[in-house]
Write a protein that holds these residues in place. Structure first.
Motif, PDB file in Angstrom:
ATOM      1  N   TRP A 159      32.174  -4.284 -16.849  1.00  0.00           N
ATOM      2  CA  TRP A 159      32.214  -2.997 -16.174  1.00  0.00           C
ATOM      3  C   TRP A 159      31.295  -2.074 -16.950  1.00  0.00           C
ATOM      4  CZ3 TRP A 159      36.242   1.352 -16.914  1.00  0.00           C
ATOM      5  CH2 TRP A 159      36.061   2.347 -15.952  1.00  0.00           C
ATOM      6  N   MET A 160      30.289  -1.524 -16.278  1.00  0.00           N
ATOM      7  CA  MET A 160      29.245  -0.777 -16.959  1.00  0.00           C
ATOM      8  C   MET A 160      29.069   0.606 -16.369  1.00  0.00           C
ATOM      9  SD  MET A 160      26.188  -3.507 -17.487  1.00  0.00           S
ATOM     10  CE  MET A 160      25.150  -2.111 -17.925  1.00  0.00           C
ATOM     11  N   TRP A 161      28.558   1.501 -17.205  1.00  0.00           N
ATOM     12  CA  TRP A 161      28.069   2.783 -16.728  1.00  0.00           C
ATOM     13  C   TRP A 161      26.575   2.791 -17.001  1.00  0.00           C
ATOM     14  CZ3 TRP A 161      29.358   8.557 -17.894  1.00  0.00           C
ATOM     15  CH2 TRP A 161      29.529   9.228 -16.676  1.00  0.00           C
ATOM     16  N   VAL A 162      26.063   3.720 -17.717  1.00  0.00           N
ATOM     17  CA  VAL A 162      24.634   3.726 -18.033  1.00  0.00           C
ATOM     18  C   VAL A 162      24.454   4.551 -19.295  1.00  0.00           C
ATOM     19  CG1 VAL A 162      24.266   5.682 -16.464  1.00  0.00           C
ATOM     20  CG2 VAL A 162      22.301   4.326 -17.209  1.00  0.00           C
ATOM     21  N   ARG A 163      23.537   4.126 -20.163  1.00  0.00           N
ATOM     22  CA  ARG A 163      23.289   4.844 -21.409  1.00  0.00           C
ATOM     23  C   ARG A 163      21.897   5.477 -21.392  1.00  0.00           C
ATOM     24  NH1 ARG A 163      25.216   0.541 -26.103  1.00  0.00           N
ATOM     25  NH2 ARG A 163      27.397   0.320 -25.412  1.00  0.00           N
ATOM     26  N   PRO A 164      21.775   6.703 -21.895  1.00  0.00           N
ATOM     27  CA  PRO A 164      20.432   7.253 -22.076  1.00  0.00           C
ATOM     28  C   PRO A 164      19.639   6.355 -23.023  1.00  0.00           C
ATOM     29  CG  PRO A 164      22.105   8.968 -22.355  1.00  0.00           C
ATOM     30  CD  PRO A 164      22.828   7.657 -22.321  1.00  0.00           C
ATOM     31  N   SER A 165      18.392   6.059 -22.667  1.00  0.00           N
ATOM     32  CA  SER A 165      17.563   5.193 -23.515  1.00  0.00           C
ATOM     33  C   SER A 165      16.091   5.441 -23.219  1.00  0.00           C
ATOM     34  CB  SER A 165      17.893   3.717 -23.268  1.00  0.00           C
ATOM     35  OG  SER A 165      16.936   2.885 -23.902  1.00  0.00           O
ATOM     36  N   GLY A 166      15.415   6.080 -24.161  1.00  0.00           N
ATOM     37  CA  GLY A 166      13.982   6.275 -24.015  1.00  0.00           C
ATOM     38  C   GLY A 166      13.210   4.974 -23.903  1.00  0.00           C
ATOM     39  N   PRO A 167      13.509   3.966 -24.769  1.00  0.00           N
ATOM     40  CA  PRO A 167      12.780   2.700 -24.671  1.00  0.00           C
ATOM     41  C   PRO A 167      12.971   2.000 -23.320  1.00  0.00           C
ATOM     42  CG  PRO A 167      13.790   2.904 -26.835  1.00  0.00           C
ATOM     43  CD  PRO A 167      14.312   4.055 -26.015  1.00  0.00           C
ATOM     44  N   ASP A 168      14.206   1.978 -22.799  1.00  0.00           N
ATOM     45  CA  ASP A 168      14.427   1.359 -21.485  1.00  0.00           C
ATOM     46  C   ASP A 168      13.663   2.122 -20.403  1.00  0.00           C
ATOM     47  OD1 ASP A 168      16.074  -0.484 -22.672  1.00  0.00           O
ATOM     48  OD2 ASP A 168      17.945   0.306 -21.810  1.00  0.00           O
ATOM     49  N   LEU A 169      13.657   3.439 -20.513  1.00  0.00           N
ATOM     50  CA  LEU A 169      12.957   4.258 -19.524  1.00  0.00           C
ATOM     51  C   LEU A 169      11.446   4.018 -19.586  1.00  0.00           C
ATOM     52  CD1 LEU A 169      13.923   6.184 -17.383  1.00  0.00           C
ATOM     53  CD2 LEU A 169      13.729   8.066 -19.030  1.00  0.00           C
ATOM     54  N   ALA A 170      10.936   3.830 -20.801  1.00  0.00           N
ATOM     55  CA  ALA A 170       9.508   3.517 -20.949  1.00  0.00           C
ATOM     56  C   ALA A 170       9.169   2.197 -20.258  1.00  0.00           C
ATOM     57  CB  ALA A 170       9.137   3.460 -22.426  1.00  0.00           C
ATOM     58  N   THR A 171      10.066   1.215 -20.346  1.00  0.00           N
ATOM     59  CA  THR A 171       9.854  -0.061 -19.660  1.00  0.00           C
ATOM     60  C   THR A 171       9.796   0.137 -18.148  1.00  0.00           C
ATOM     61  OG1 THR A 171      10.947  -1.293 -21.431  1.00  0.00           O
ATOM     62  CG2 THR A 171      10.802  -2.369 -19.284  1.00  0.00           C
ATOM     63  N   LEU A 172      10.708   0.960 -17.610  1.00  0.00           N
ATOM     64  CA  LEU A 172      10.679   1.252 -16.175  1.00  0.00           C
ATOM     65  C   LEU A 172       9.383   1.961 -15.799  1.00  0.00           C
ATOM     66  CD1 LEU A 172      14.354   2.423 -15.523  1.00  0.00           C
ATOM     67  CD2 LEU A 172      13.342   0.193 -15.045  1.00  0.00           C
ATOM     68  N   GLY A 173       8.912   2.861 -16.672  1.00  0.00           N
ATOM     69  CA  GLY A 173       7.645   3.538 -16.417  1.00  0.00           C
ATOM     70  C   GLY A 173       6.483   2.572 -16.351  1.00  0.00           C
ATOM     71  N   GLU A 174       6.512   1.554 -17.224  1.00  0.00           N
ATOM     72  CA  GLU A 174       5.457   0.530 -17.207  1.00  0.00           C
ATOM     73  C   GLU A 174       5.493  -0.262 -15.898  1.00  0.00           C
ATOM     74  OE1 GLU A 174       6.254  -1.680 -20.737  1.00  0.00           O
ATOM     75  OE2 GLU A 174       5.688  -0.015 -22.065  1.00  0.00           O
ATOM     76  N   LEU A 175       6.700  -0.580 -15.413  1.00  0.00           N
ATOM     77  CA  LEU A 175       6.819  -1.273 -14.128  1.00  0.00           C
ATOM     78  C   LEU A 175       6.249  -0.417 -13.000  1.00  0.00           C
ATOM     79  CD1 LEU A 175      10.397  -2.909 -14.243  1.00  0.00           C
ATOM     80  CD2 LEU A 175       8.183  -4.060 -14.414  1.00  0.00           C
ATOM     81  N   ALA A 176       6.537   0.882 -13.047  1.00  0.00           N
ATOM     82  CA  ALA A 176       6.016   1.782 -12.016  1.00  0.00           C
ATOM     83  C   ALA A 176       4.492   1.829 -12.059  1.00  0.00           C
ATOM     84  CB  ALA A 176       6.602   3.174 -12.201  1.00  0.00           C
ATOM     85  N   ASP A 177       3.945   1.963 -13.267  1.00  0.00           N
ATOM     86  CA  ASP A 177       2.486   2.049 -13.398  1.00  0.00           C
ATOM     87  C   ASP A 177       1.799   0.736 -13.039  1.00  0.00           C
ATOM     88  OD1 ASP A 177       2.331   4.715 -14.013  1.00  0.00           O
ATOM     89  OD2 ASP A 177       2.322   4.426 -16.186  1.00  0.00           O
ATOM     90  N   ALA A 178       2.545  -0.377 -13.113  1.00  0.00           N
ATOM     91  CA  ALA A 178       1.998  -1.670 -12.708  1.00  0.00           C
ATOM     92  C   ALA A 178       2.149  -1.917 -11.211  1.00  0.00           C
ATOM     93  CB  ALA A 178       2.688  -2.789 -13.492  1.00  0.00           C
ATOM     94  N   GLY A 179       2.703  -0.942 -10.498  1.00  0.00           N
ATOM     95  CA  GLY A 179       2.870  -1.074  -9.055  1.00  0.00           C
ATOM     96  C   GLY A 179       4.052  -1.922  -8.639  1.00  0.00           C
ATOM     97  N   ARG A 180       4.997  -2.151  -9.571  1.00  0.00           N
ATOM     98  CA  ARG A 180       6.128  -3.042  -9.277  1.00  0.00           C
ATOM     99  C   ARG A 180       7.428  -2.294  -9.023  1.00  0.00           C
ATOM    100  NH1 ARG A 180       5.954  -8.448 -12.748  1.00  0.00           N
ATOM    101  NH2 ARG A 180       6.738  -9.161 -10.747  1.00  0.00           N
ATOM    102  N   LEU A 181       7.370  -0.961  -9.110  1.00  0.00           N
ATOM    103  CA  LEU A 181       8.587  -0.172  -8.939  1.00  0.00           C
ATOM    104  C   LEU A 181       8.222   1.136  -8.235  1.00  0.00           C
ATOM    105  CD1 LEU A 181      11.631  -0.162  -9.683  1.00  0.00           C
ATOM    106  CD2 LEU A 181      11.016   1.057 -11.776  1.00  0.00           C
TER     107      LEU A 181
END
Length: 317
Positions: free
Chosen positions: A262-284
């Protein structure tokens, strides 16, 4: 809460805030003190902030047993903006940096529906160049929720993943993230959303009676990972989970007794940076359904509460 004065003037800022728990009637424009910037924090001038259901649940007092609240509260946890000031010991960022964050703090008080918000460096990442301010603001909470659940379950190449509520705000990002992680994705949604899910890379199945049979017809051996973003689907999850499969929910704590997380969500700059990379790669991609002015936040909350929204609701500050 007091009004008057020029926007952004001196030591105060424009915000939307509430002094007591309730519905949108407690939400009002306010002029509040400019936030103090503590060690390990930066002050962000907000360009856009996104609405999440947790915002109005907090306002109603629905999470009072979980988190301390200091009134007046400025709601909002998702933000995209520009670094205005850095606190002590923040070498990672400089004034003028374009950033975004899931800016949840340890107590409920100073949120993102304001001209300025302080954000701990641990929660902050650089804004993806490919996303608009509105899209960047809409990504953090929903994107991190999906990413952290899928990665905690070890999702990767060769896995078949079932995502419950795959066309929802978290689910649609989860589909894209799971595809980017190399997984095959099956997603539950109403038939009206099947084409949308196919475009994101998932194989859609209608939810409701007979769901397990429909999933088994696509994955006779069962699925390796189940991500529940809606709740109330544990029986279907267990009916389609392969031996040794992993499952987690953000909406149903009964999964723990059934071997899930059972999960919620944690603030995480590194995880967010990974999502940003996916977005910039056109995958998100981040669908934005509608934008509002700061003073229209109550209207945005009501629309969010209606549950009839496909895409993020974003406030431009």
């Amino acid at each position: 809460m007091s009004g008057g004065g020029d926007a952004g003037a001196g030591n105060t800022m424009r915000a939307m805030a509430y002094d007591a728990y309730g519905g949108t009637e407690v939400l009002a424009p306010a002029r509040l003190p400019r936030p103090k910037v503590g060690p390990g924090e930066v002050l962000v001038r907000v360009r856009c902030a996104a609405v999440n259901p947790v915002d109005w649940k907090l306002m109603s007092g629905g999470l009072d047993a979980l988190m301390d609240t200091v009134f007046p509260v400025v709601p909002g946890w998702d933000v995209a903006g520009v670094v205005e000031q850095v606190g002590i010991d923040t070498p990672e960022f400089a004034v003028g940096d374009e950033v975004f964050a899931y800016a949840r703090k340890d107590y409920v008080h100073g949120g993102t529906f304001a001209e300025l918000v302080t954000v701990p460096v641990r929660a902050l990442a650089r804004k993806p160049a490919s996303l608009t301010w509105e899209e960047a603001a809409g990504l953090p909470l929903a994107g991190l929720t999906a990413y952290q659940l899928l990665t905690r379950l070890g999702t990767g190449g060769g896995d078949t993943v079932l995502i419950h509520n795959a066309a929802g705000g978290v689910g649609s990002l989860g589909v894209q993230i799971a595809v980017a992680l190399g997984a095959r994705v099956i997603g539950t949604t109403s038939p009206a959303n099947h084409d949308r899910l196919r475009a994101l890379g998932a194989e859609p199945v209608a939810y409701g009676e007979g769901l397990a049979e429909r999933v088994r017809s696509l994955a006779p051996e069962g699925v390796d990972v189940v991500a529940d973003f809606v709740g109330g689907v544990l029986d279907d999850t267990l009916a389609v989970l392969a031996e040794g499969g992993r499952h987690a929910s953000i909406a149903d704590d009964s999964v723990v007794a059934a071997g899930g997380q059972w999960m919620w969500v944690r603030p995480s700059g590194p995880d967010l940076a990974t999502l940003g990379e996916l977005a910039d790669a056109g995958r998100l991609t981040v669908p934005v359904a509608r934008t509002f002015a700061l003073e229209e936040l109550g209207e945005a909350f009501e629309l969010s509460r209606s549950g009839h929204v496909h895409g993020k609701l974003v406030v431009r500050v």
